[in-house]
Structure formats: structure tokens, C-alpha cells
Design a protein around this motif. Structure first.
Motif: not given
Length: 50
Positions: A28, A30-31, A36-40, A42-43, A46-47
Motif C-alpha cells: 500500500t 498513500c496518495c 488516501t491509502p491505496f493498493d499499489v 491494484e492501482a 486499474a490504470r
């Protein structure tokens, strides 16, 4: 790593960029704008995923 994230990692390694491939394993992050935390992985999928 499995699925598309794993394939992206293998492609990045094949392109000679182990530094970038390693970043997919961070878990994970953070933006930088909103914190906001996010899973690297997955991001990335998604992108750039299909």
C-alpha cells in the motif's frame, strides 16, 4: 504476484527496470494529494490493465 500485476512486473523486468518492478511489491501507499491509502498493484492494473 499473480494475474495482470504479475505479468506487468515480468514485462518491466524484461525491459531492464528492476527499480520499477520492485515498486509493484510495495503493498500500500498513500496518495500524495489527499493522503488516501491505496493498493499499489491494484492501482497499476486499474490504470494500465485491460
Amino acid at each position: 504476484m499473480r494475474g495482470l500485476a504479475g505479468r506487468l512486473r515480468e514485462r518491466i523486468l524484461a525491459d531492464g527496470r528492476p527499480d520499477l518492478a520492485h515498486k509493484l511489491t510495495y503493498g500500500t501507499a498513500c496518495c500524495a494529494e489527499c493522503g488516501t491509502p491505496f493498493d499499489v498493484a491494484e492501482a497499476v492494473v486499474a490504470r494500465w490493465g485491460a
